[in-house]
Design an enzyme around this catalytic site. Structure first.
Site, PDB file in Angstrom:
ATOM      1  N   GLU A   1       2.658  -6.649 -16.500  1.00  0.00           N
ATOM      2  CA  GLU A   1       3.649  -6.139 -17.775  1.00  0.00           C
ATOM      3  C   GLU A   1       3.384  -4.554 -18.055  1.00  0.00           C
ATOM      4  O   GLU A   1       3.991  -4.271 -19.126  1.00  0.00           O
ATOM      5  CB  GLU A   1       3.484  -6.814 -18.856  1.00  0.00           C
ATOM      6  CG  GLU A   1       2.367  -6.800 -19.803  1.00  0.00           C
ATOM      7  CD  GLU A   1       1.180  -7.943 -19.066  1.00  0.00           C
ATOM      8  OE1 GLU A   1       0.073  -8.396 -19.749  1.00  0.00           O
ATOM      9  OE2 GLU A   1       1.473  -8.268 -17.804  1.00  0.00           O
TER      10      GLU A   1
ATOM     11  N   ASP B   1       2.480  -1.105 -22.102  1.00  0.00           N
ATOM     12  CA  ASP B   1       2.148  -2.354 -21.666  1.00  0.00           C
ATOM     13  C   ASP B   1       2.808  -3.075 -22.811  1.00  0.00           C
ATOM     14  O   ASP B   1       2.971  -2.670 -23.846  1.00  0.00           O
ATOM     15  CB  ASP B   1       0.574  -2.657 -22.037  1.00  0.00           C
ATOM     16  CG  ASP B   1       0.324  -3.817 -21.459  1.00  0.00           C
ATOM     17  OD1 ASP B   1      -0.084  -4.062 -20.418  1.00  0.00           O
ATOM     18  OD2 ASP B   1       0.377  -4.779 -22.193  1.00  0.00           O
ATOM     19  N   ILE B   2       3.648  -4.191 -22.537  1.00  0.00           N
ATOM     20  CA  ILE B   2       4.335  -5.292 -23.197  1.00  0.00           C
ATOM     21  C   ILE B   2       3.293  -5.630 -24.106  1.00  0.00           C
ATOM     22  O   ILE B   2       2.546  -6.427 -23.596  1.00  0.00           O
ATOM     23  CB  ILE B   2       5.071  -6.175 -22.538  1.00  0.00           C
ATOM     24  CG1 ILE B   2       6.323  -5.364 -21.703  1.00  0.00           C
ATOM     25  CG2 ILE B   2       5.994  -6.984 -23.442  1.00  0.00           C
ATOM     26  CD1 ILE B   2       7.054  -6.368 -20.592  1.00  0.00           C
TER      27      ILE B   2
ATOM     28  N   ASP C   1      10.368 -12.623 -16.799  1.00  0.00           N
ATOM     29  CA  ASP C   1      10.960 -11.929 -15.642  1.00  0.00           C
ATOM     30  C   ASP C   1      12.065 -11.148 -16.056  1.00  0.00           C
ATOM     31  O   ASP C   1      12.478  -9.981 -16.009  1.00  0.00           O
ATOM     32  CB  ASP C   1      11.548 -12.687 -14.425  1.00  0.00           C
ATOM     33  CG  ASP C   1      10.233 -13.122 -13.539  1.00  0.00           C
ATOM     34  OD1 ASP C   1       9.092 -12.630 -13.699  1.00  0.00           O
ATOM     35  OD2 ASP C   1      10.411 -13.985 -12.825  1.00  0.00           O
TER      36      ASP C   1
END
Length: 305
Positions: free
Chosen positions: A226, A183-184, A200
């Site tokens: 994300e 996960d970011i 994006d």
């Protein structure tokens, strides 16, 4: 078991499509477009819709009056125009706020050829042209059922089907299977600080960095928002740890460029590996997800397993 070192990416080449001349007044005739040329929406509103391009100029924009209407806030009211001249189709930006892009390069005016990827604001389209455009269109529609239109990695639906198959195979052959969820970190700050198009761009760049480095028997997918997933058949706990750490370094080593801004991006990763117990795909996802949140609670930008 496999060495989990990431292989180098492959180069990708693009083939240009030849245009057919018009039959008519040989002294003054303007060449006509190919038999059929279309734009297909790969990402954004009206996913999968196609717009047939003709000889006349067509305006691309947010309003319904446009010949190619794209109802997205990132698209200007009159964003760009597409027209046929000099034996080719051309894309010309009309002073839009978020720009027009061909194959990820911002353009004011640019010749477009078969297979080119156009981005109008935050909407992504593919240009198809030639005598076999119908077949190409149906191929793109199939791709939309298995790929995420933004990142061009596999989508959640395909990921779940793939994981089910690999779990069954691992149980049947008593082999190892690893799942990595990542996960970011602080992704909301990217969207809030720089806009959703910056978000994006980050998602797309992560897909671009990782996709060429995934073995053909593995799977990289966008799991949602994300979050991404990697399924690693025939991979031990040690191999999965090496892979996850390589992903963490690959994403965090260099910032992601958006316009003139460098965005430092890190990810947190959770790893689950099959064991002697009976399990299913949902169990494996749950275990990887628990480890992912453990990595986040521990300070982010790390691997938990």
């Amino acid at each position: 078991m496999y060495n989990r070192a990431l292989p180098p990416p492959d180069d990708i080449s693009r083939t240009q499509v030849m245009r057919a001349p018009v039959v008519g007044d040989e002294s003054r005739a303007t060449p006509a477009p190919p038999t059929e040329s279309v734009l297909v929406v790969l990402y954004g509103p009206s996913l999968g819709r196609r717009f047939v391009l003709g000889h006349a100029e067509q305006i691309v924009g947010r309003t319904p009056e446009c010949a190619i209407p794209l109802d997205a806030d990132s698209v200007s009211r009159r964003h760009a125009r597409i027209y046929f001249a000099e034996d080719s189709f051309w894309l010309e930006d009309l002073g839009s706020t978020n720009g027009s892009f061909v194959n990820d390069r911002r353009v004011d005016r640019h010749r477009i050829g078969g297979g080119d990827i156009l981005r109008i604001g935050g909407v992504i389209l593919k240009f198809l042209s030639g005598s076999d455009v119908e077949t190409s269109y149906h191929e793109e529609i199939y791709r939309l059922t298995i790929l995420d239109g933004l990142t061009q990695v596999h989508n959640k639906r395909y990921f779940l089907e793939f994981l089910e198959r690999e779990v069954s195979r691992a149980l049947r052959h008593q082999s190892c299977l690893a799942l990595v969820l990542f996960d970011i970190d602080h992704f909301k700050l990217v969207n809030d600080g720089h806009g959703h198009m910056a978000g994006d761009a980050v998602l797309k760049e992560i897909g671009r960095r990782l996709k060429p480095r995934i073995r053909k028997e593995d799977l990289l997918a966008r799991y949602g928002g994300e979050e991404f997933a990697c399924v690693l058949p025939d991979t031990t706990r040690e191999g999965a740890a090496i892979f996850a750490e390589a992903v963490r370094i690959l994403i965090g080593r260099y910032p992601i460029r958006y316009g003139t801004v460098d965005l430092p991006i890190t990810v947190s990763l959770g790893v689950a590996v099959t064991d002697a117990r009976r399990y299913d795909a949902i169990d494996l996802i749950r275990r990887a997800d628990e480890k992912l949140y453990e990595a986040k609670r521990s300070g982010r930008n790390r691997v938990a397993m």
